[in-house]
Design an enzyme around this catalytic site. Structure first.
Site, PDB file in Angstrom:
ATOM      1  N   CYS A 278     -30.769  -0.328  -1.520  1.00 56.56           N
ATOM      2  CA  CYS A 278     -29.823   0.510  -0.943  1.00 56.56           C
ATOM      3  C   CYS A 278     -28.352  -0.253  -0.951  1.00 56.56           C
ATOM      4  CB  CYS A 278     -30.358   0.637   0.549  1.00 56.56           C
ATOM      5  SG  CYS A 278     -31.579   1.833   0.944  1.00 56.56           S
TER       6      CYS A 278
ATOM      7  N   HIS B  74     -25.640   8.839   1.963  1.00 62.65           N
ATOM      8  CA  HIS B  74     -26.405   7.282   1.517  1.00 62.65           C
ATOM      9  C   HIS B  74     -26.687   7.659  -0.062  1.00 62.65           C
ATOM     10  CE1 HIS B  74     -27.698   3.518   0.850  1.00 62.65           C
ATOM     11  NE2 HIS B  74     -28.954   3.857   1.411  1.00 62.65           N
TER      12      HIS B  74
ATOM     13  N   CYS C 293     -29.072  -2.834   5.306  1.00 65.79           N
ATOM     14  CA  CYS C 293     -30.273  -3.380   5.328  1.00 65.79           C
ATOM     15  C   CYS C 293     -30.986  -2.596   4.051  1.00 65.79           C
ATOM     16  CB  CYS C 293     -31.076  -2.245   6.662  1.00 65.79           C
ATOM     17  SG  CYS C 293     -30.899  -0.710   6.381  1.00 65.79           S
TER      18      CYS C 293
END
Length: 400
Positions: A89, A356, A386
């Site tokens: 991510c 995202h 994260c």
């Protein structure tokens, strides 16, 4: 030697189902962003040495080192190289940090960093994942999916569904205000289709009128997966203090699945003079950290402490924070542990409202942070995400 941010652009985030960007391949989407960066900066692309792009699902249309393909397709010239990287991510932020490291080391003068993810066209998990699909690795590493990890964090530290939903409603409200006041205009690039028609001008996932009552109607996402997949047993084995997982995350308080791309121009001071651009910010410090790989999503807190230490700064020295809203519990935990006010964090909404796009988000939030620092006439910002496997990445920027 310092690494400076000269400019940045991003695409809108397009919804996965029925969104405007799904008709564009990832290469086309990232090409549009690189062209937009060149046009906005009036950039002589022959001065760019490399294009570093984050991309998580590097397969199919996103495979084959998409960064080099995009650099070529965007007309940056045969000389410009390209490399694609994957830190899950945080891949887009990792690209920015890689570029900063090259500049700081004196190995390069001018680079483009960013990321792309077309989650409409290349599904999450399409590239496979050894720790998830190989039983021996999964058992040895106590693997559980991220959504279940988020629920475990909420259970361990006492965050209720109402806590998470309240945060999510505010994320949508803030995104709506930002859109209404056109706060993203400095970096948001209208995206065109193959025949030149504008097909997307704003982030499609935001729902500013979302209420707590709306979110209360949504079923939780990870309880059946936890039970049927045997992940409850993994959790209870590793965390015996958790007697029963309270499943509280659902699509409304988790990050939106979207398409998007972003790019940032990063270089040293001398190259700015040579190409006639003034730096907007300096990349002051970067850090990487890793924690418990099972609970997985607690990296932003220790990596923030580490990057502040590297910069010789305190939490109180930071004017604005961008913490990726992978799941609502992540920024809530961040604010509680570091005593950060919500008035300073994700002030224009976050990934719950905006979405995202995995490989691009890290670069996007640094750009959003810089734009907002300028809009508010503030100086210092911190971006963090994260990451799967327990990692966290953080970057501090300061306006110049």
């Amino acid at each position: 030697m310092n690494a400076y941010i000269y400019d940045h652009v991003r695409s809108p985030r397009g919804k996965r189902k029925g969104g405007a960007l799904m008709e564009l391949s990832p290469s086309m989407l990232a090409t549009a962003v690189l062209k937009g960066l060149q046009q906005k900066s009036n950039l002589d692309t022959s001065k760019v040495e490399d294009v570093i792009l984050g991309c998580v699902m590097q397969t199919g249309e996103q495979g084959g080192n998409i960064a080099k393909t995009v650099a070529q397709q965007a007309g940056y010239g045969d000389r410009v190289s390209g490399v694609t990287l994957n830190r899950f991510c945080a891949s887009g932020l990792e690209a920015v940090n890689h570029a900063a490291a090259y500049i700081n080391a004196g190995y390069a003068d001018l680079l483009v960093a960013g990321g792309v993810e077309s989650m409409s066209r290349v599904e999450m998990g399409a590239d496979g994942m050894a720790v998830a699909i190989q039983p021996r690795l999964a058992m040895d590493n106590y693997f559980i999916p991220q959504g279940i990890s988020a629920d475990v964090i909420a259970t361990k530290y006492g965050y209720s569904r109402k806590d998470l939903d309240t945060f999510a409603v505010e994320s949508h409200r803030r995104a709506g205000v930002a859109q209404k006041e056109d706060r993203f205009k400095n970096s948001l690039l209208p995206i065109k289709d193959v025949v030149g028609n504008v097909i997307c001008t704003k982030d499609e996932h935001a729902r500013p009128l979302t209420t707590l009552e709306d979110l209360a109607k949504l079923p939780t996402s990870f309880d059946m997966m936890a039970e049927m997949g045997g992940f409850n047993a993994v959790v209870y084995d590793k965390y015996p203090e958790v007697e029963k997982i309270n499943h509280v995350h659902h699509p409304g308080n988790s990050s939106g699945i979207v398409d998007g791309a972003g790019a940032m121009l990063i270089g040293n001071k001398e190259i700015g003079v040579a190409i006639g651009l003034k730096p907007r910010a300096v990349i002051k410090a970067v850090a990487i950290y890793s924690t418990d790989p099972t609970i997985m999503l607690e990296g932003p807190v220790p990596v923030t402490r580490l990057v502040l230490k590297k910069a010789g700064m305190k939490v109180s020295d930071i004017d604005l924070f961008e913490v990726n809203e992978a799941f609502a519990v992540v920024p809530l935990r961040f604010m509680e542990q570091l005593n950060v006010s919500h008035d300073q964090l994700n002030v224009n909404g976050g990934a719950i409202a905006l979405g995202h796009p995995l490989g691009a988000t890290g670069c996007m939030i640094v750009g959003t942070l810089l734009d907002e620092l300028e809009r508010r006439n503030k100086q210092v910002g911190l971006a963090t995400l994260c990451i799967g496997g327990g990692m966290g990445v953080a970057t501090i920027i300061e306006r110049v």
